[in-house]
Design an enzyme around this catalytic site. Structure first.
Site, PDB file in Angstrom:
ATOM      1  N   SER A  31       0.853  -1.200   0.000  1.00  0.00           N
ATOM      2  CA  SER A  31       0.000   0.000   0.000  1.00  0.00           C
ATOM      3  C   SER A  31       0.881   1.240   0.000  1.00  0.00           C
ATOM      4  O   SER A  31       2.038   1.191   0.452  1.00  0.00           O
ATOM      5  CB  SER A  31      -0.860   0.000   1.269  1.00  0.00           C
ATOM      6  OG  SER A  31      -1.568   1.210   1.390  1.00  0.00           O
ATOM      7  N   TYR A  74      -1.482  -0.808  10.947  1.00  0.00           N
ATOM      8  CA  TYR A  74      -1.684  -1.226   9.545  1.00  0.00           C
ATOM      9  C   TYR A  74      -0.465  -0.849   8.688  1.00  0.00           C
ATOM     10  O   TYR A  74       0.046  -1.672   7.918  1.00  0.00           O
ATOM     11  CB  TYR A  74      -2.956  -0.565   9.006  1.00  0.00           C
ATOM     12  CG  TYR A  74      -3.224  -0.788   7.546  1.00  0.00           C
ATOM     13  CD1 TYR A  74      -3.746  -2.003   7.082  1.00  0.00           C
ATOM     14  CD2 TYR A  74      -2.980   0.218   6.604  1.00  0.00           C
ATOM     15  CE1 TYR A  74      -4.010  -2.209   5.731  1.00  0.00           C
ATOM     16  CE2 TYR A  74      -3.248   0.018   5.257  1.00  0.00           C
ATOM     17  CZ  TYR A  74      -3.757  -1.191   4.819  1.00  0.00           C
ATOM     18  OH  TYR A  74      -4.013  -1.385   3.477  1.00  0.00           O
TER      19      TYR A  74
HETATM   20  N1  LIG Z   1      -8.761  -0.148  -0.825  1.00  0.00           N
HETATM   21  C1  LIG Z   1      -7.682   0.615  -0.746  1.00  0.00           C
HETATM   22  O1  LIG Z   1      -7.760   1.858  -0.782  1.00  0.00           O
HETATM   23  C2  LIG Z   1      -6.332  -0.014  -0.599  1.00  0.00           C
HETATM   24  C3  LIG Z   1      -5.216   0.814  -0.708  1.00  0.00           C
HETATM   25  C4  LIG Z   1      -3.949   0.268  -0.597  1.00  0.00           C
HETATM   26  C5  LIG Z   1      -3.804  -1.083  -0.401  1.00  0.00           C
HETATM   27  N2  LIG Z   1      -4.897  -1.884  -0.282  1.00  0.00           N
HETATM   28  C6  LIG Z   1      -4.662  -3.313  -0.080  1.00  0.00           C
HETATM   29  O2  LIG Z   1      -5.380  -4.030  -1.056  1.00  0.00           O
HETATM   30  C7  LIG Z   1      -5.739  -5.301  -0.537  1.00  0.00           C
HETATM   31  C8  LIG Z   1      -7.217  -5.526  -0.721  1.00  0.00           C
HETATM   32  O3  LIG Z   1      -7.918  -4.498  -0.056  1.00  0.00           O
HETATM   33  P1  LIG Z   1      -9.438  -4.163  -0.356  1.00  0.00           P
HETATM   34  O4  LIG Z   1      -9.568  -2.716  -0.234  1.00  0.00           O
HETATM   35  O5  LIG Z   1      -9.871  -4.850  -1.589  1.00  0.00           O
HETATM   36  O6  LIG Z   1     -10.120  -4.827   0.934  1.00  0.00           O
HETATM   37  P2  LIG Z   1     -11.529  -5.555   1.122  1.00  0.00           P
HETATM   38  O7  LIG Z   1     -11.804  -5.523   2.593  1.00  0.00           O
HETATM   39  O8  LIG Z   1     -12.529  -4.988   0.188  1.00  0.00           O
HETATM   40  O9  LIG Z   1     -11.196  -7.043   0.695  1.00  0.00           O
HETATM   41  C9  LIG Z   1     -10.287  -7.813   1.448  1.00  0.00           C
HETATM   42  C10 LIG Z   1     -10.728  -9.256   1.445  1.00  0.00           C
HETATM   43  O10 LIG Z   1      -9.803  -9.995   2.276  1.00  0.00           O
HETATM   44  C11 LIG Z   1     -10.541 -10.905   3.075  1.00  0.00           C
HETATM   45  N3  LIG Z   1      -9.811 -11.256   4.292  1.00  0.00           N
HETATM   46  C12 LIG Z   1      -9.602 -10.474   5.371  1.00  0.00           C
HETATM   47  N4  LIG Z   1      -8.922 -11.148   6.312  1.00  0.00           N
HETATM   48  C13 LIG Z   1      -8.685 -12.387   5.805  1.00  0.00           C
HETATM   49  C14 LIG Z   1      -8.032 -13.536   6.317  1.00  0.00           C
HETATM   50  N5  LIG Z   1      -7.502 -13.547   7.548  1.00  0.00           N
HETATM   51  N6  LIG Z   1      -7.951 -14.638   5.538  1.00  0.00           N
HETATM   52  C15 LIG Z   1      -8.516 -14.639   4.304  1.00  0.00           C
HETATM   53  N7  LIG Z   1      -9.169 -13.584   3.774  1.00  0.00           N
HETATM   54  C16 LIG Z   1      -9.254 -12.460   4.525  1.00  0.00           C
HETATM   55  C17 LIG Z   1     -11.848 -10.168   3.375  1.00  0.00           C
HETATM   56  O11 LIG Z   1     -12.893 -11.057   3.780  1.00  0.00           O
HETATM   57  C18 LIG Z   1     -12.129  -9.445   2.071  1.00  0.00           C
HETATM   58  O12 LIG Z   1     -12.945 -10.210   1.200  1.00  0.00           O
HETATM   59  C19 LIG Z   1      -5.277  -5.310   0.914  1.00  0.00           C
HETATM   60  O13 LIG Z   1      -4.020  -5.943   0.986  1.00  0.00           O
HETATM   61  C20 LIG Z   1      -5.141  -3.836   1.248  1.00  0.00           C
HETATM   62  O14 LIG Z   1      -4.215  -3.622   2.278  1.00  0.00           O
HETATM   63  C21 LIG Z   1      -6.162  -1.387  -0.382  1.00  0.00           C
END
Ligand SMILES: NC(=O)c1ccc[n+]([C@@H]2O[C@H](COP(=O)([O-])OP(=O)(O)OC[C@H]3O[C@@H](n4cnc5c(N)ncnc54)[C@H](O)[C@@H]3O)[C@@H](O)[C@H]2O)c1
Length: 254
Positions: A141, A154
Site C-alpha cells: 500500500s 496497519y
Molecule cells: N482499498 C484501498 O484503498 C487499498 C489501498 C492500498 C492497499 N490496499 C490493499 O489491497 C488489498 C485488498 O484491499 P481491499 O480494499 O480490496 O479490501 P476488502 O476488505 O474490500 O477485501 C479484502 C478481502 O480480504 C478478506 N480477508 C480479510 N482477512 C482475511 C483472512 N484472515 N484470511 C482470508 N481472507 C481475509 C476479506 O474477507 C475481504 O474479502 C489489501 O491488501 C489492502 O491492504 C487497499
C-alpha cells in the site's frame, strides 16, 4: 489471453481488489483458486466467474492459520495440478496509533498481513518451483511509505510486506520465481466503505477528502489495480523482480 494455461491463487478474492483481480485474471484465461475468510463472498465470486466461462474453485479459510494456508495450495493441486501465480491480497485493516494499540490489535494485523502472506507463500512455493517459473505479487500500500494519523499498526504491516517481498525475490530467483509488490493509493472497495462509515462521513465526503491527495485528483478503481497485478503476474514482466509498483495516481510523489 495473457494468462492462458496459468493457474493462479488469489487471496482475499471475496471482495474489492481481490475480486477485481480474479475477474481480470479470468478474462485473460487463468484457472483460479479463489480464497477468502468469508465463505459467502468467495463462493459468490467463484460462481459468478464460472458463469462467465472461467474455471474457478473457492476455498474458505483464514490465511493466518497454517492449516488453512496449506489447504489453498492443496486445492490448487487437486483441481488443476499445479500453481504458477500467487497474489497475496487479503488483509486486515486494524488501524491504531502505537500509543493506543493493544497487543491484540498488533497480533491480528501482523498475523494476517505479514504471517498470513508468509504462510500462503510457504505452501505455494514448492509447487510453483516445480513449474520451472512463476510469479508472486504481494499487495502492499502507499500506507507502507507514508505517515497517517492513527494508522501505525496497519502501516507497519504494509511496510513489512515490502521487506518480505525483496527477501522472497532474492531467495526465489534461483528457482526462476519473480516476487514483486504493488502499492495502491486510495481505491474504492468494501474496505474504504468501512473507512468512511468509521469516520462518520458519506462516500462523497470521503472521496472529496482523499482525491486531492493524488496527483490525478481522484481515487482509483479496482480494475486499475488488477491491471497492474496482471502485468506483474504475466510474462510481460519477465525481467522485473524484487521491486514495488506504485498504483497510486501520483499520491506518494505529490
Ligand atoms: N482499498 C484501498 O484503498 C487499498 C489501498 C492500498 C492497499 N490496499 C490493499 O489491497 C488489498 C485488498 O484491499 P481491499 O480494499 O480490496 O479490501 P476488502 O476488505 O474490500 O477485501 C479484502 C478481502 O480480504 C478478506 N480477508 C480479510 N482477512 C482475511 C483472512 N484472515 N484470511 C482470508 N481472507 C481475509 C476479506 O474477507 C475481504 O474479502 C489489501 O491488501 C489492502 O491492504 C487497499
Amino acid at each position: 489471453m495473457r494468462l492462458a494455461n496459468k493457474i493462479s491463487i488469489i487471496t482475499g478474492a471475496g471482495a474489492g481488489i481481490g475480486e477485481g483481480t480474479a475477474t481480470r485474471f479470468a478474462e485473460e484465461g487463468s484457472k483460479l483458486v479463489l480464497t477468502d475468510i468469508s465463505e459467502a463472498d468467495v463462493n459468490a465470486v467463484s460462481k459468478r466467474l464460472c458463469a462467465m466461462g472461467a474455471q474457478a474453485v473457492a476455498v474458505t479459510g483464514d490465511i493466518s492459520i497454517e492449516d488453512d494456508a496449506r489447504r489453498i495450495s492443496e486445492t490448487a493441486i487437486e483441481h488443476f495440478g499445479g500453481i504458477d501465480i500467487l497474489v497475496n491480497n487479503a488483509a486486515n485493516f486494524t488501524t491504531v496509533s502505537v500509543e493506543h494499540a493493544t497487543p491484540e490489535d498488533w497480533r491480528r494485523v501482523l498475523e494476517v498481513n505479514v504471517i498470513g502472506t508468509g504462510l500462503v507463500s510457504k505452501h505455494a512455493i514448492p509447487h510453483i518451483r516445480k513449474r520451472g517459473k512463476g510469479s508472486i505479487v504481494n499487495v502492499s500500500s502507499t500506507s507502507a511509505l507514508m505517515a497517517q494519523p492513527d494508522f501505525a499498526t496497519y502501516n507497519t504491516s504494509k511496510g513489512a510486506i515490502l521487506s518480505m517481498t525483496i527477501c522472497m525475490a532474492l531467495d526465489l530467483a534461483p528457482s526462476n520465481i519473480r516476487v514483486n509488490s504493488i502499492c495502491p493509493g486510495c481505491i474504492l472497495t468494501s474496505a474504504t466503505e468501512r473507512e468512511w462509515l468509521r469516520m462518520g462521513i458519506t462516500r462523497e465526503q470521503w472521496i472529496a477528502e482523499m482525491a486531492p491527495q493524488h496527483m490525478l485528483n481522484r481515487v482509483g478503481d479496482v480494475r486499475e489495480v488488477a491491471n497492474a497485478i496482471l502485468f506483474l503476474a504475466s510474462d510481460e514482466a519477465s525481467f522485473i523482480t524484487g521491486t514495488h509498483l506504485m498504483v497510486d495516481g501520483g499520491r506518494i510523489a505529490k
